[in-house]
Design a protein around this motif. Structure first.
Motif, short mmCIF file in Angstrom:
data_model
loop_
_atom_site.label_atom_id
_atom_site.label_comp_id
_atom_site.label_asym_id
_atom_site.label_seq_id
_atom_site.Cartn_x
_atom_site.Cartn_y
_atom_site.Cartn_z
N ARG A 60 0.57 -0.60 -3.47
CA ARG A 60 -0.69 0.17 -3.36
C ARG A 60 -1.89 -0.26 -3.97
NH1 ARG A 60 0.18 2.59 1.68
NH2 ARG A 60 2.25 3.50 1.70
N GLU A 61 -2.34 0.49 -5.02
CA GLU A 61 -3.58 0.33 -5.86
C GLU A 61 -3.24 -0.81 -7.02
OE1 GLU A 61 -6.83 1.04 -5.78
OE2 GLU A 61 -6.29 1.61 -4.03
N ARG A 72 0.31 -5.14 1.62
CA ARG A 72 1.88 -4.49 1.50
C ARG A 72 2.57 -4.68 2.61
NH1 ARG A 72 2.92 0.73 4.32
NH2 ARG A 72 4.52 1.87 3.13
N LYS A 83 -10.01 6.88 5.26
CA LYS A 83 -9.33 6.10 6.46
C LYS A 83 -9.20 6.86 7.47
CE LYS A 83 -4.59 4.07 6.48
NZ LYS A 83 -3.25 3.79 5.49
N GLU A 96 -8.40 1.17 3.42
CA GLU A 96 -7.39 1.57 2.37
C GLU A 96 -7.81 1.48 0.97
OE1 GLU A 96 -4.33 3.57 1.43
OE2 GLU A 96 -4.03 2.35 3.53
N ALA A 97 -8.39 0.54 0.46
CA ALA A 97 -8.90 0.28 -0.92
C ALA A 97 -10.11 0.03 -1.28
CB ALA A 97 -7.84 -0.33 -1.77
N ALA A 101 -6.31 -1.61 5.82
CA ALA A 101 -4.83 -1.39 6.12
C ALA A 101 -4.28 -1.68 7.77
CB ALA A 101 -4.54 0.04 5.79
N TRP A 113 0.31 6.11 -6.79
CA TRP A 113 -0.78 5.50 -5.96
C TRP A 113 -1.96 4.97 -6.38
CZ3 TRP A 113 0.62 6.09 -0.47
CH2 TRP A 113 -0.30 5.71 0.31
N ASN A 146 -3.99 -3.54 0.87
CA ASN A 146 -3.92 -2.34 0.04
C ASN A 146 -5.08 -2.67 -1.04
OD1 ASN A 146 -1.90 0.39 0.22
ND2 ASN A 146 -1.68 -1.16 1.73
N HIS A 188 -4.80 10.52 -4.46
CA HIS A 188 -4.67 9.12 -4.02
C HIS A 188 -5.59 8.26 -4.84
CE1 HIS A 188 -1.53 9.65 -0.92
NE2 HIS A 188 -1.96 8.70 -0.13
N ASP A 229 -9.38 6.29 -1.56
CA ASP A 229 -9.89 5.64 -2.76
C ASP A 229 -11.12 6.06 -2.71
OD1 ASP A 229 -9.22 3.93 -4.85
OD2 ASP A 229 -9.62 2.22 -3.89
N ASP A 258 -2.19 -5.04 6.60
CA ASP A 258 -1.89 -4.04 5.80
C ASP A 258 -2.49 -4.10 4.31
OD1 ASP A 258 -0.84 -1.36 4.98
OD2 ASP A 258 0.94 -2.03 5.13
#
Length: 332
Positions: free
Chosen positions: A122-123, A91, A296, A325-326, A41, A169, A75, A218, A279, A73
């Motif tokens: 997001r996802e 993102r 995160k 982030e993911a 992210a 999310w 995701n 999330h 995640d 950023d």
């Protein structure tokens, strides 16, 4: 033509054509790979956008490969084993890119497009049968749907924008059933059956459950073979020590019944290192059964065993210089 030769010809033809037919339950291409794809992210250009742990199931979890996918950023990230393609979204840049994974695990860019109407990606989830990419956007309570995503380039708009009741999310696609985690106070997982048939506008889930005791859900992953759902709870966003993992078994019956659900197992506490687990991914292989978490706040990848519970120390930990982030796990 000799009838035995003719019969063999038709048999081979049938095999070839059936092999080209896609269906939701077609087995994954065989491999011994275990790769964990991590989307960062960070917006600092000096931080690599993507990290890959290869293998992810070794004796240690260290020395990941880093790639500058130029997606600040970062995701959602997902891998399609059938085409060897990684999908990743930024993102900040509203940019969705695809990459080919080479045999050595490195990435080569395939395509890219920007949807400047994509509010807060997001996802993501990919439907390989219908070549459709789903993107959750939390701030405008929407799912952006890109049909024929492998043919989109340049500037684009979503094929469909689906308005939801709540801020989505995490999302997870199982066959044509889309599980959507609702952020903030709803602490809800909504299930959209036959997701590909949803029409533009406001849509309602087929079924839904709320998670008793949760604060802010999330991450999500699900196994139909195990009939189990794993969720992450980031707790208070300002805290780096109050996160949790929820494991829920017997999921199908609970969605049918609806209402609040008490998790079968909870992993939380100071020893877990869970602060903002954004995640989750699950290696369901019977000899592995590992849960991977993108932590995160503390810049870590945490690994737990499926049978873990309560205030347990992670089975493995990787400390990063970036903010995961993911994640997506390819384990076969």
């Amino acid at each position: 033509m000799n009838r035995h030769i003719l019969s063999a010809f038709f048999l081979i033809s049938a095999i070839l054509f059936s092999g080209c037919t896609k269906d939701d339950n077609e087995p994954l291409p065989q491999s011994t790979v275990s790769r964990l794809y991590v989307s960062n992210a960070d917006t600092d250009a000096s931080v690599m956008s993507t990290v890959i742990f290869d293998p992810a199931d070794g004796a240690t979890l260290d020395n990941p490969d880093k790639f500058d996918t130029k997606l600040p950023d970062g995701n959602g990230i997902v891998f399609d084993a059938y085409s060897g393609t990684v999908f990743q979204v930024s993102r900040q840049a509203k940019n969705i890119r695809t990459f080919t994974v080479k045999t050595d695990g490195s990435l080569t860019q395939k395509a890219s497009f920007i949807d400047d109407a994509l509010t807060s990606a997001r996802e993501i989830a990919f439907d390989r049968v219908r070549k459709t990419l789903y993107v959750a956007s939390n701030s405008d309570s929407a799912l952006y749907v890109y049909v024929g995503v492998d043919t989109i380039a340049g500037s684009a708009r979503a094929t469909k924008k689906l308005k939801l009741s709540g801020q989505p999310w995490g999302i997870h696609l199982q066959d044509d059933n889309l599980f959507v985690v609702m952020d903030q106070g709803r602490v809800e997982v909504q299930l959209f059956e036959k997701a590909s048939s949803l029409q533009v506008g406001t849509v309602a889930p087929t079924k839904k459950i709320t998670i008793a005791g949760a604060m802010r859900l999330h991450g999500i992953t699900y196994s139909s073979a195990r009939d189990a759902l794993i969720l992450t709870d980031i707790g208070a966003a300002a805290s780096n020590s109050d996160g949790a993992i929820y494991i829920i078994t017997g999921v199908a019956a609970k969605f049918t019944a609806g209402g609040p659900v008490t998790p079968t197992t909870i992993i939380s506490g100071a020893a877990t290192g869970l602060g903002n687990p954004v995640d989750v991914a699950w290696d369901t292989r019977i000899d592995k059964d590992l849960i991977y978490v993108a932590e995160k706040a503390n810049k870590r990848i945490l690994v737990f065993k499926f049978l873990d519970k309560n205030n347990v120390t992670p089975f493995r930990t990787a400390t990063l210089s970036s903010s995961p982030e993911a994640i997506y796990l390819d384990a076969r």
